[in-house]
Enzyme design. Sequence first.
Site, PDB file in Angstrom:
ATOM      1  N   GLY A 129      18.035  11.596 -19.893  1.00 36.42           N
ATOM      2  CA  GLY A 129      16.709  12.166 -19.645  1.00 36.42           C
ATOM      3  C   GLY A 129      16.797  13.290 -18.636  1.00 36.42           C
TER       4      GLY A 129
ATOM      5  N   HIS B 177       6.951  39.719   6.385  1.00 36.49           N
ATOM      6  CA  HIS B 177       8.361  40.053   6.146  1.00 36.49           C
ATOM      7  C   HIS B 177       9.205  39.649   7.351  1.00 36.49           C
ATOM      8  CE1 HIS B 177      11.848  42.325   4.805  1.00 36.49           C
ATOM      9  NE2 HIS B 177      11.955  42.809   6.038  1.00 36.49           N
TER      10      HIS B 177
ATOM     11  N   LYS C  27      12.822  12.208  -1.894  1.00 36.28           N
ATOM     12  CA  LYS C  27      12.958  13.458  -1.132  1.00 36.28           C
ATOM     13  C   LYS C  27      13.753  13.238   0.155  1.00 36.28           C
ATOM     14  CE  LYS C  27      11.365  14.501  -4.300  1.00 36.28           C
ATOM     15  NZ  LYS C  27      10.681  13.934  -5.461  1.00 36.28           N
TER      16      LYS C  27
ATOM     17  N   THR D  88       3.973   3.685  -5.813  1.00 38.80           N
ATOM     18  CA  THR D  88       5.220   4.302  -6.291  1.00 38.80           C
ATOM     19  C   THR D  88       5.627   5.475  -5.419  1.00 38.80           C
ATOM     20  OG1 THR D  88       4.575   3.707  -8.543  1.00 38.80           O
ATOM     21  CG2 THR D  88       6.314   5.361  -8.310  1.00 38.80           C
TER      22      THR D  88
ATOM     23  N   LEU E  96       0.854  -1.185   0.000  1.00 40.06           N
ATOM     24  CA  LEU E  96       0.000   0.000   0.000  1.00 40.06           C
ATOM     25  C   LEU E  96       0.895   1.241   0.000  1.00 40.06           C
ATOM     26  CD1 LEU E  96      -2.718  -0.929   2.652  1.00 40.06           C
ATOM     27  CD2 LEU E  96      -3.082  -0.606   0.194  1.00 40.06           C
TER      28      LEU E  96
ATOM     29  N   GLY F  15      10.929   8.879 -18.674  1.00 36.11           N
ATOM     30  CA  GLY F  15       9.481   8.876 -18.509  1.00 36.11           C
ATOM     31  C   GLY F  15       8.954   7.565 -17.957  1.00 36.11           C
TER      32      GLY F  15
HETATM   33  C1  LIG Z   1      11.538   8.755  -8.572  1.00 35.51           C
HETATM   34  C2  LIG Z   1      10.157   9.375  -8.551  1.00 35.51           C
HETATM   35  C3  LIG Z   1       9.942  10.523  -7.828  1.00 35.51           C
HETATM   36  C4  LIG Z   1       8.686  11.095  -7.781  1.00 35.51           C
HETATM   37  N1  LIG Z   1       8.518  12.235  -7.052  1.00 35.51           N
HETATM   38  C5  LIG Z   1       7.308  12.821  -7.017  1.00 35.51           C
HETATM   39  C6  LIG Z   1       7.109  13.988  -6.230  1.00 35.51           C
HETATM   40  O1  LIG Z   1       8.011  14.475  -5.556  1.00 35.51           O
HETATM   41  N2  LIG Z   1       5.881  14.546  -6.213  1.00 35.51           N
HETATM   42  C7  LIG Z   1       4.839  14.021  -6.945  1.00 35.51           C
HETATM   43  O2  LIG Z   1       3.741  14.580  -6.914  1.00 35.51           O
HETATM   44  N3  LIG Z   1       4.997  12.914  -7.685  1.00 35.51           N
HETATM   45  C8  LIG Z   1       6.204  12.292  -7.733  1.00 35.51           C
HETATM   46  N4  LIG Z   1       6.364  11.140  -8.456  1.00 35.51           N
HETATM   47  C9  LIG Z   1       5.202  10.603  -9.189  1.00 35.51           C
HETATM   48  C10 LIG Z   1       4.265   9.825  -8.250  1.00 35.51           C
HETATM   49  O3  LIG Z   1       4.997   8.836  -7.582  1.00 35.51           O
HETATM   50  C11 LIG Z   1       3.121   9.210  -9.038  1.00 35.51           C
HETATM   51  O4  LIG Z   1       2.479  10.214  -9.783  1.00 35.51           O
HETATM   52  C12 LIG Z   1       2.116   8.550  -8.103  1.00 35.51           C
HETATM   53  O5  LIG Z   1       2.722   7.523  -7.382  1.00 35.51           O
HETATM   54  C13 LIG Z   1       0.940   7.988  -8.908  1.00 35.51           C
HETATM   55  O6  LIG Z   1       0.064   7.344  -8.040  1.00 35.51           O
HETATM   56  P1  LIG Z   1      -0.914   6.202  -8.550  1.00 35.51           P
HETATM   57  O7  LIG Z   1      -1.787   5.855  -7.389  1.00 35.51           O
HETATM   58  O8  LIG Z   1      -1.533   6.593  -9.819  1.00 35.51           O
HETATM   59  O9  LIG Z   1       0.026   4.958  -8.921  1.00 35.51           O
HETATM   60  P2  LIG Z   1       1.122   4.162  -8.100  1.00 35.51           P
HETATM   61  O10 LIG Z   1       1.650   4.940  -6.987  1.00 35.51           O
HETATM   62  O11 LIG Z   1       2.080   3.643  -9.129  1.00 35.51           O
HETATM   63  O12 LIG Z   1       0.319   2.946  -7.474  1.00 35.51           O
HETATM   64  C14 LIG Z   1      -0.220   1.922  -8.246  1.00 35.51           C
HETATM   65  C15 LIG Z   1      -0.359   0.700  -7.365  1.00 35.51           C
HETATM   66  O13 LIG Z   1      -1.120  -0.290  -8.055  1.00 35.51           O
HETATM   67  C16 LIG Z   1      -0.581  -1.574  -7.792  1.00 35.51           C
HETATM   68  N5  LIG Z   1      -1.011  -2.447  -8.872  1.00 35.51           N
HETATM   69  C17 LIG Z   1      -0.734  -2.323 -10.193  1.00 35.51           C
HETATM   70  N6  LIG Z   1      -1.334  -3.319 -10.885  1.00 35.51           N
HETATM   71  C18 LIG Z   1      -1.988  -4.075  -9.977  1.00 35.51           C
HETATM   72  C19 LIG Z   1      -2.796  -5.254 -10.092  1.00 35.51           C
HETATM   73  N7  LIG Z   1      -3.060  -5.827 -11.263  1.00 35.51           N
HETATM   74  N8  LIG Z   1      -3.291  -5.774  -8.955  1.00 35.51           N
HETATM   75  C20 LIG Z   1      -3.037  -5.206  -7.736  1.00 35.51           C
HETATM   76  N9  LIG Z   1      -2.292  -4.099  -7.593  1.00 35.51           N
HETATM   77  C21 LIG Z   1      -1.780  -3.549  -8.697  1.00 35.51           C
HETATM   78  C22 LIG Z   1       0.929  -1.317  -7.741  1.00 35.51           C
HETATM   79  O14 LIG Z   1       1.592  -2.330  -7.015  1.00 35.51           O
HETATM   80  C23 LIG Z   1       0.985   0.038  -7.036  1.00 35.51           C
HETATM   81  O15 LIG Z   1       1.100  -0.099  -5.642  1.00 35.51           O
HETATM   82  C24 LIG Z   1       7.604  10.515  -8.489  1.00 35.51           C
HETATM   83  C25 LIG Z   1       7.805   9.332  -9.202  1.00 35.51           C
HETATM   84  C26 LIG Z   1       9.067   8.755  -9.229  1.00 35.51           C
HETATM   85  C27 LIG Z   1       9.248   7.471  -9.988  1.00 35.51           C
END
Ligand SMILES: Cc1cc2nc3c(=O)[nH]c(=O)nc-3n(C[C@H](O)[C@H](O)[C@H](O)COP(=O)(O)OP(=O)(O)OC[C@H]3O[C@@H](n4cnc5c(N)ncnc54)[C@H](O)[C@@H]3O)c2cc1C
Length: 481
Positions: A195, A460, A58, A48, A45, A287
Amino acid sequence: MAEEERHVSKTYDLVVLGGGIGGYTAAIRASQLGKSVAIVERDKLGGTCLHRGCIPSKALLRSAEVYATMKRADEFGVMASGELAFDFAKAQSRKAAIVEQLHKGVQFLMKKHKIDVVRGSGRIIGPSIFSPRSGAVAVELEDGETETLVPNQLVIATGSRPRVIPGLEPDGRRILTSDDALELERLPASMIIVGGGVIGVEWATMLHEFGVAVTIVEAAPRLVPGEDDDVSRELERLFRKRGIRVMTGAKLDVETVAADETGVRMAVDTAGGREELAAETMLVSVGRVANVDGIGLENTDVRVENGAVKVNGFLQTTEPHIYAVGDVNGGLQLAHAAAHEAIVAVEHACGLQRTPFEAQLVPRCVYTRPEIASVGFTERQATERGLNIKTSKFSFKPLGKALVSGDNDGFVKVVADAESGDLLGVHIIGPHATDLIAEAALAKLLDATPWEVGNAIHPHPTLSEALGEAMMAIDGLSING
Ligand SMILES: Cc1cc2nc3c(=O)[nH]c(=O)nc-3n(C[C@H](O)[C@H](O)[C@H](O)COP(=O)(O)OP(=O)(O)OC[C@H]3O[C@@H](n4cnc5c(N)ncnc54)[C@H](O)[C@@H]3O)c2cc1C
């Protein structure tokens, strides 16, 4: 045991597929609105953002910042005796402890809101004995059994993963994705970052502050191509000044990449010709791709366009009872955007009146040094839309608080409509830009004009004065600029 007996099915008002920030936010809001909810997660939970993105990156950036500040402590009259040393393993354990604390927090929130957490990999199924319409989710549980969750409505929140360049497979040792880089056990002496987008420049900042020799290879003519041109230029200037090598308009020849025990080598084509580069490791940050494969979309009429789930302003897919929030819909790929989309989607699913999600209101943050943050149109975007604009800038250079903190690089730039006076965009590169942008985001939400924001009283000495001054400057009324 007969097959039917092992196959459990449960019904819910809402099922969420994916337990990242988009998914768990959707589950919480649905529960707050009195719905029965289950969330399916195959890993941890928090997704990403918590485990491989925002938070761990961070945490390491903060360690790098403390180290960089210590190196210039004498500027502040602080003389540390002995040699300054950096313990990367300790920074990694601090990071892990923060992630774990927050992970526990998300688990607690699921319990608090009585959300069923189903651990396993979920796959959407079509019309079946469980439901006459698609959207039920068959979950392969950790013990190998299957459970089918049958919801009235489904939220897909499966997120994204690092994009891989065809022909350049990450090996986790020499050729890294950002997932691999976060788990490094020791720092390399040098790194080529392919990138120069958000993730690439954040890593460049951090690694440089840790003392790693960094080269950024970016195919576009500028770093952070999504940001305002002036911001990209300032970042590149500051990176170069600090000793980060920046190659823009530079195209990696993938076929030349060679990795062995000594490191990586590659050729890069630039306007000035071909250049050979070598380093201990390389980071590929080109990306992220939406997780649309293997989740059963073929069993539904949910449309996928350009590799992401197609949604409308309420995050509804082409099957109205199925929503898709966060990275999987190919939007802004920001954690707070995913969370906000989740709220809009669930409230819409519950029949509550709400305005559609507006990407224009989402602040974008880049945790470089100095930080970058923006909301609304860049100057280029506004001009391309044929708008007649005016712009203003206020530099952090003369600002009291910025001088006091020892970080006074950068500026605030405001883009406004020359005719209506409307605020179109705010772009900050400078200290604490990612905190300062919240005021501009509120101004956009409330449709405030630059004059109104400038007339709000900014305390300020604070960094927020730069925003107030830049807003007043749009009418030529900045006091200190
Ligand atoms: C290095 C890095 C730094 C970042 N820094 C920032 C930041 O500082 N600020 C910011 O706003 N954003 C940041 N981001 C982007 C941010 O992490 C994502 O935009 C965000 O996590 C998206 O959330 P989400 O819920 O869409 O997907 P995710 O966080 O990717 O969660 C998706 C979840 O679904 C699960 N899942 C997938 N398929 C299945 C399945 N079939 N069955 C069960 N579970 C499944 C995965 O295991 C995962 O836990 C960063 C990303 C990276 C890679």
